[in-house]
Design a protein around this motif. Structure first.
Motif, PDB file in Angstrom:
ATOM      1  N   TYR A  42      30.963  13.451  70.900  1.00  0.00           N
ATOM      2  CA  TYR A  42      31.968  14.006  69.998  1.00  0.00           C
ATOM      3  C   TYR A  42      33.392  13.684  70.425  1.00  0.00           C
ATOM      4  N   LEU A 225      36.001  15.103  62.841  1.00  0.00           N
ATOM      5  CA  LEU A 225      35.356  13.798  62.786  1.00  0.00           C
ATOM      6  C   LEU A 225      36.225  12.832  61.992  1.00  0.00           C
ATOM      7  N   ARG A 226      36.724  11.824  62.680  1.00  0.00           N
ATOM      8  CA  ARG A 226      37.486  10.789  61.993  1.00  0.00           C
ATOM      9  C   ARG A 226      37.400   9.500  62.819  1.00  0.00           C
ATOM     10  N   LYS A 230      33.827   9.617  64.329  1.00  0.00           N
ATOM     11  CA  LYS A 230      32.872   9.887  63.253  1.00  0.00           C
ATOM     12  C   LYS A 230      31.693   8.923  63.333  1.00  0.00           C
ATOM     13  N   TYR A 252      31.583  17.299  55.939  1.00  0.00           N
ATOM     14  CA  TYR A 252      32.748  16.436  56.168  1.00  0.00           C
ATOM     15  C   TYR A 252      32.947  15.461  55.009  1.00  0.00           C
TER      16      TYR A 252
END
Length: 301
Positions: A42, A225-226, A230, A252
Motif C-alpha cells: 500500500y 490509491l492513486r 493503485k 475507489y
C-alpha cells in the motif's frame, strides 16, 4: 523470486526540505534514503522514484552519503529556528541499508548538538540500536517515535508488508522506547484497508494493543490509491485477495475513497477509541511543545 536490494550512492543539496504546506504537526521532512525495502503493498511513495535512473522503489535503494554534512549546515544556519523535522516520510530510515551506513546515529547526534525536535516513524527494530541517543535527545527537546501497526493479523501483515518487522515486534519496539526514554510514542494505524482491517474486531484489537503498549496516541488513516500505488495494490489484491477486487473497484471508482464509506468508518471508530481511552489527537503534544517554546522565547526578552 524476489531479488535483493541494490544500493546506489548519491549526494543531496539539502538534508531536509520545507513542504509547500504543513502536514499535521510538521512543515519540514527529511529522508536519509530513497526507496524502501519493506515492500509494503500500500506504500503511497512509489511515485517518488519515477524519474530516477533506477526506479524500482522496493529494490533500488538510494543512500544520501553527504546528508550529515548538509544537515549540519542547515541546523547551524542563523535562519533556522529549530522547527520540528519529520524523518522518514517517504522511506524508512532504519531499513536494512542503515545497518551498513549507520547514518541515523549521525543524524541523532546532530539533532542533540542543536537541540532540534523530530518525529521518526519506523517499522524496524534497528532503531533500538540508537536508544541511547533517542534518550539523550528526548531530555533536551520534543521527540516523537511512531510505528505503523495496521493489523495484528500476522497472515495479512505478511502478505501486505512482507519484509517489515511483524506488528507485535513493532509494538515491542515502542514499548522499549516508552520504558527507557521521554519520547512521545505513537501507533500509526495507517492505512486502514477496507474489508481487511476495518472491522470492529480488528479495531478493538488494535486499540487494546495500544493501551497495552501505553502509547501516547494512535492515529488512523484510510487507504489512498492513486498512480503507481493503485497499480501495485490491485496486483496484490488479485494475487492474495481476489474476492475483494470488485469491492475495491467500487469504493475507489471515482479515484478517491467513497465518501459514504469514509463517514461510516469514522462513525464506527470514534466510540471504539473513546471506550479504550485512546488519544487520537497527535497534534496535542506538538502544540504543547510549540507553546512552551514561545513562552521560553518571550521570557528571554
Amino acid at each position: 523470486m524476489e531479488h535483493p536490494e541494490l544500493v546506489h550512492e548519491i549526494t543531496c543539496k539539502s538534508a531536509f526540505r520545507k513542504l509547500s504546506k504543513r502536514i499535521g504537526p510538521y512543515r519540514y521532512d527529511m529522508n536519509v534514503y530513497r526507496g524502501c525495502a519493506h515492500h509494503c503493498a500500500y506504500c503511497y511513495a512509489l511515485y517518488s522514484q519515477r524519474y530516477l535512473a533506477h526506479n524500482d522503489f522496493y529494490h533500488d535503494i538510494y543512500v544520501k552519503t553527504n546528508i550529515l554534512e548538509q544537515l549540519e549546515k542547515q541546523l547551524a544556519s542563523p535562519h533556522w529556528h529549530h522547527e520540528l523535522i519529520n524523518i522518514g516520510s517517504v522511506s524508512d530510515s532504519y531499513q536494512p541499508a542503515e545497518e551498513q551506513y549507520g547514518l541515523m546515529r549521525g543524524v541523532l547526534k546532530l539533532l542533540i548538538k542543536y537541540r532540534n525536535p523530530c518525529i521518526i516513524a519506523t517499522k524496524s527494530r534497528l532503531i533500538l540500536r540508537d536508544l541511547d541517543l533517542i534518550k539523550e535527545l528526548a531530555e533536551l527537546t520534543y521527540v516523537n517515535i511512531a510505528a505503523t501497526i495496521t493489523t495484528l493479523d500476522e497472515r495479512i501483515s505478511t502478505l501486505l508488508e512482507p519484509h517489515a518487522l511483524s506488528p507485535i515486534q513493532r509494538g515491542e519496539v515502542l514499548a522499549q522506547i516508552k520504558q527507557h526514554t521521554k519520547a512521545i510514542t505513537g501507533m500509526h494505524v495507517m492505512p486502514v484497508l477496507p474489508y481487511l482491517n476495518d472491522d470492529e474486531t480488528s479495531l478493538h484489537a488494535l486499540c487494546a494493543y495500544g493501551v497495552q503498549l501505553q502509547v501516547d496516541y494512535a492515529t488512523f488513516g484510510l487507504l489512498h490509491l492513486r498512480g503507481e500505488t493503485k497499480q501495485a495494490f490491485f496486483a496484490t489484491l488479485r494475487e492474495h485477495f481476489p474476492h475483494l477486487s470488485a469491492k475495491y473497484r467500487y469504493l475507489y471508482r471515482n479515484g478517491k475513497l467513497d465518501p459514504a464509506y469514509q463517514q461510516a468508518f469514522y462513525e464506527r471508530l470514534t466510540p471504539i477509541t473513546t471506550a479504550y481511552g485512546i488519544n487520537t489527537d497527535y497534534m496535542q503534544y506538538v502544540l504543547d511543545y510549540e507553546q512552551r517554546q514561545k513562552m521560553e522565547q518571550l521570557s528571554l526578552w
